[in-house]
Write a protein that holds these residues in place. Structure first.
Motif, PDB file in Angstrom:
ATOM      1  N   GLN A  45     -19.500  12.298  56.224  1.00 13.99           N
ATOM      2  CA  GLN A  45     -19.834  13.500  57.036  1.00 13.99           C
ATOM      3  C   GLN A  45     -19.640  13.419  58.461  1.00 13.99           C
ATOM      4  O   GLN A  45     -19.253  14.351  59.256  1.00 13.99           O
ATOM      5  CB  GLN A  45     -21.242  13.893  56.777  1.00 13.99           C
ATOM      6  N   ALA A  46     -19.832  12.056  58.769  1.00 14.44           N
ATOM      7  CA  ALA A  46     -19.596  11.531  60.348  1.00 14.44           C
ATOM      8  C   ALA A  46     -18.322  11.424  60.640  1.00 14.44           C
ATOM      9  O   ALA A  46     -17.670  10.955  61.992  1.00 14.44           O
ATOM     10  CB  ALA A  46     -20.648  10.544  60.738  1.00 14.44           C
ATOM     11  N   GLY A  47     -17.377  11.271  59.836  1.00 11.30           N
ATOM     12  CA  GLY A  47     -16.090  10.732  59.992  1.00 11.30           C
ATOM     13  C   GLY A  47     -15.791   9.366  60.117  1.00 11.30           C
ATOM     14  O   GLY A  47     -14.953   9.004  60.796  1.00 11.30           O
ATOM     15  N   MET A  48     -16.581   8.833  59.515  1.00 15.82           N
ATOM     16  CA  MET A  48     -16.710   7.196  59.553  1.00 15.82           C
ATOM     17  C   MET A  48     -15.947   6.517  58.155  1.00 15.82           C
ATOM     18  O   MET A  48     -16.218   6.908  57.291  1.00 15.82           O
ATOM     19  CB  MET A  48     -18.072   6.745  59.824  1.00 15.82           C
ATOM     20  N   SER A  49     -15.661   5.297  58.622  1.00 19.76           N
ATOM     21  CA  SER A  49     -15.524   4.550  57.394  1.00 19.76           C
ATOM     22  C   SER A  49     -16.252   3.121  57.593  1.00 19.76           C
ATOM     23  O   SER A  49     -17.017   2.836  58.575  1.00 19.76           O
ATOM     24  CB  SER A  49     -14.001   3.923  57.216  1.00 19.76           C
ATOM     25  N   THR A  50     -16.326   2.426  56.488  1.00 20.51           N
ATOM     26  CA  THR A  50     -17.356   1.120  56.546  1.00 20.51           C
ATOM     27  C   THR A  50     -16.961   0.273  57.755  1.00 20.51           C
ATOM     28  O   THR A  50     -17.677  -0.543  58.110  1.00 20.51           O
ATOM     29  CB  THR A  50     -17.460   0.410  55.078  1.00 20.51           C
ATOM     30  N   ALA A  51     -15.464   0.265  57.929  1.00 21.36           N
ATOM     31  CA  ALA A  51     -15.061  -0.620  59.052  1.00 21.36           C
ATOM     32  C   ALA A  51     -15.809  -0.254  60.495  1.00 21.36           C
ATOM     33  O   ALA A  51     -15.685  -0.999  61.427  1.00 21.36           O
ATOM     34  CB  ALA A  51     -13.651  -0.518  59.197  1.00 21.36           C
ATOM     35  N   ASP A  52     -16.255   1.015  60.604  1.00 20.69           N
ATOM     36  CA  ASP A  52     -16.736   1.481  61.929  1.00 20.69           C
ATOM     37  C   ASP A  52     -18.440   1.154  62.142  1.00 20.69           C
ATOM     38  O   ASP A  52     -19.138   1.057  63.218  1.00 20.69           O
ATOM     39  CB  ASP A  52     -16.808   2.993  61.765  1.00 20.69           C
TER      40      ASP A  52
ATOM     41  N   GLU B  75     -22.731  -5.688  50.301  1.00 20.80           N
ATOM     42  CA  GLU B  75     -21.647  -5.963  49.344  1.00 20.80           C
ATOM     43  C   GLU B  75     -20.983  -4.757  49.075  1.00 20.80           C
ATOM     44  O   GLU B  75     -19.223  -4.957  49.249  1.00 20.80           O
ATOM     45  CB  GLU B  75     -21.854  -6.638  47.981  1.00 20.80           C
ATOM     46  N   ARG B  76     -21.369  -3.696  48.912  1.00 19.77           N
ATOM     47  CA  ARG B  76     -20.586  -2.698  48.808  1.00 19.77           C
ATOM     48  C   ARG B  76     -19.771  -2.028  49.782  1.00 19.77           C
ATOM     49  O   ARG B  76     -18.767  -1.285  49.655  1.00 19.77           O
ATOM     50  CB  ARG B  76     -21.511  -1.412  48.212  1.00 19.77           C
TER      51      ARG B  76
ATOM     52  N   GLY C 169     -18.782  -4.136  52.222  1.00 19.27           N
ATOM     53  CA  GLY C 169     -18.068  -5.186  52.897  1.00 19.27           C
ATOM     54  C   GLY C 169     -18.759  -5.658  54.076  1.00 19.27           C
ATOM     55  O   GLY C 169     -17.910  -6.000  55.022  1.00 19.27           O
ATOM     56  N   LEU C 170     -19.840  -5.640  54.271  1.00 16.13           N
ATOM     57  CA  LEU C 170     -20.482  -5.933  55.598  1.00 16.13           C
ATOM     58  C   LEU C 170     -21.406  -6.992  55.379  1.00 16.13           C
ATOM     59  O   LEU C 170     -21.994  -7.341  54.484  1.00 16.13           O
ATOM     60  CB  LEU C 170     -21.827  -4.827  55.848  1.00 16.13           C
ATOM     61  N   PRO C 171     -21.076  -8.371  56.195  1.00 19.96           N
ATOM     62  CA  PRO C 171     -21.779  -9.304  56.194  1.00 19.96           C
ATOM     63  C   PRO C 171     -23.363  -9.159  56.283  1.00 19.96           C
ATOM     64  O   PRO C 171     -23.972  -8.109  57.052  1.00 19.96           O
ATOM     65  CB  PRO C 171     -21.399 -10.384  57.315  1.00 19.96           C
ATOM     66  N   LEU C 172     -24.098  -9.893  55.702  1.00 18.35           N
ATOM     67  CA  LEU C 172     -25.729  -9.389  55.686  1.00 18.35           C
ATOM     68  C   LEU C 172     -26.137  -9.706  56.916  1.00 18.35           C
ATOM     69  O   LEU C 172     -27.370  -9.028  57.330  1.00 18.35           O
ATOM     70  CB  LEU C 172     -26.487 -10.603  54.637  1.00 18.35           C
TER      71      LEU C 172
END
Length: 332
Positions: free
Chosen positions: A241-248, A267-268, A270-273
Motif C-alpha cells: 500500500q505504501a508502494g514499497m518492496s522488502t528492499a526498501d 527470513e520471509r 530477506g532481512l538480516p535479524l
C-alpha cells in the motif's frame, strides 16, 4: 489505509519509555516452576522481564513514560489535545487509563480514551490518532502503550508467566515535512481465533467453548502459527500500500512476543535479524507496550537515521493484527 499524497504528512515527533525497576530473570521461574533458563531462552528468546511495584498501575507507567518523552523532547507535549492509551490492563473500566495519564502530565481537557486490542493495540491506537488528526479533530496526539501484564497472568502457570512483562512506551504524533511520516496502515481481526488467547476481565458473556479463569489463557501452538502467518502478511500488505518492496525496509519494528516469530518474518523478507529492533530478551512480551518500548529504545541508541524506512507490525488477542509503514523524521 494509505496516506493521501496531497494532505499534510503525519508522523512521529517524539518518543518515550518507562520500565519498572524490578528485574525478574528466568532463574526466578526455574526455581519455582517446571522449567529452566535454557528452555525459556531457546524457545522464546526471553532472558528477563520487568515487574511493576504494587503502586505501579498502567496509568503510573504511562505517566512515567510520557515524562521521559517530555524530558527527552522538551515542548513535545505542547499542542497535544488527544491522548489514546492502548492497554489490556487498565486501572479501571472507567475513568480511562488515558484520562488518568492526561491528568498526570498536565494535559487536562484533552480528549482521552483507551483502546483494547491486546498486543495489536498500539498500532490500532496509532491509526486512530492519525485519522483524527487527518480529519481535523486533533492537532497533535499522545499515543501510549502501557501494560501491567504480571498481574494478568497466573504466576504459577509456566505457559504464560515466563512470557509477559510490564512496561510502557509512548509517542507524540503530528504534522511532519512532506515525504516523511506514516504511509499506510493495515488492521484486521478474526474472532474465530478468540478462544486461543483471552483474558476474562469484566466479561459478561464468554466465547462458546471456553472456560475462562481470572488469568490470561493462551493456546501457545495456535497463537504461534497465527503470528508467523499474520505478521508477515500484514507487513507485506502495508508495504504494498505504501508502494514499497522488502528492499526498501531499513528497520522492522515488530511486536516483541517470541524471537522465533521475528526470525521467521526476517527470513520471509530477506532481512538480516540485525535490522529488526528487538529487546524482548530484557523485557519479555509487554503486550501493547512492546512496539513503543522498542521504538523509544532504538531512537535513544541513535539507530534510526533521518529518512529511514520503518515497518511496524504486531498481532494479538482478537485474534488481531496490525502493521504500518512510516518514514522516520529526525526533526529540524
Amino acid at each position: 489505509m494509505t496516506a493521501p499524497h496531497s494532505a499534510p504528512a503525519i508522523g512521529i515527533l517524539a518518543v518515550g519509555a518507562y520500565a519498572p525497576a524490578a528485574v525478574v530473570s528466568n532463574a526466578h521461574y526455574a526455581a519455582r516452576l517446571d522449567t529452566t533458563d535454557d528452555w525459556i531462552t531457546s524457545r522464546t528468546g526471553i532472558r528477563e522481564r520487568r515487574h511493576a511495584a504494587p503502586d505501579e498501575s498502567s496509568s503510573v507507567l504511562g505517566i512515567r513514560a510520557t515524562q521521559n518523552l517530555s524530558e527527552r523532547f522538551p515542548g513535545a507535549l505542547d499542542g497535544v489535545n488527544l491522548v489514546i492509551c492502548a492497554t489490556s490492563s487498565p486501572d479501571a473500566m472507567f475513568p480511562s487509563t488515558a484520562a488518568l495519564i492526561a491528568g498526570g502530565v498536565n494535559l487536562r481537557g484533552a480528549a482521552a480514551f483507551d483502546v483494547s486490542v491486546a498486543c495489536s493495540g498500539f498500532l490500532y491506537a496509532l491509526s486512530v490518532g492519525y485519522g483524527m488528526i487527518r480529519a481535523g479533530l486533533a492537532r497533535k496526539a499522545l499515543i501510549v502503550g502501557s501494560e501491567v501484564m504480571s498481574g494478568a497472568v497466573d504466576q504459577n502457570d509456566r505457559n504464560t508467566a515466563i512470557l509477559f512483562g510490564d512496561g510502557a512506551g509512548c509517542v507524540v504524533i503530528g504534522e511532519v515535512p512532506q515525504g516523511y511520516g506514516f504511509q499506510s496502515f493495515v488492521l484486521g481481526a478474526d474472532s474465530a481465533g478468540g478462544p486461543h488467547l483471552y483474558l476474562r476481565g469484566a466479561a459478561l458473556r464468554l466465547p462458546e467453548g471456553t472456560e475462562m479463569g481470572p488469568h490470561l489463557t493462551q493456546n501457545g501452538r495456535e497463537v504461534f502459527k497465527f503470528a508467523v502467518r499474520t505478521l508477515g502478511d500484514s507487513a507485506e500488505q502495508a508495504m504494498r500500500q505504501a508502494g514499497m518492496s522488502t528492499a526498501d525496509i531499513d528497520w522492522l519494528v515488530p511486536h516483541q512476543a517470541n524471537i522465533r516469530i521475528i526470525e521467521a518474518a526476517c527470513e520471509r523478507f530477506g532481512l538480516p535479524l540485525e535490522r529488526a529492533v528487538t529487546n524482548l530478551e530484557r523485557y519479555g512480551n509487554t503486550s501493547a507496550a512492546s512496539i513503543p518500548l522498542a521504538l523509544a529504545e532504538a531512537e535513544s541508541q541513535g539507530r534510526f537515521r533521518d529518512g529511514d524506512q520503518l515497518l511496524l507490525a504486531g498481532f494479538g488477542g482478537g485474534l488481531s493484527w496490525g502493521a504500518a509503514a512510516a518514514r522516520w523524521w529526525a526533526g529540524p
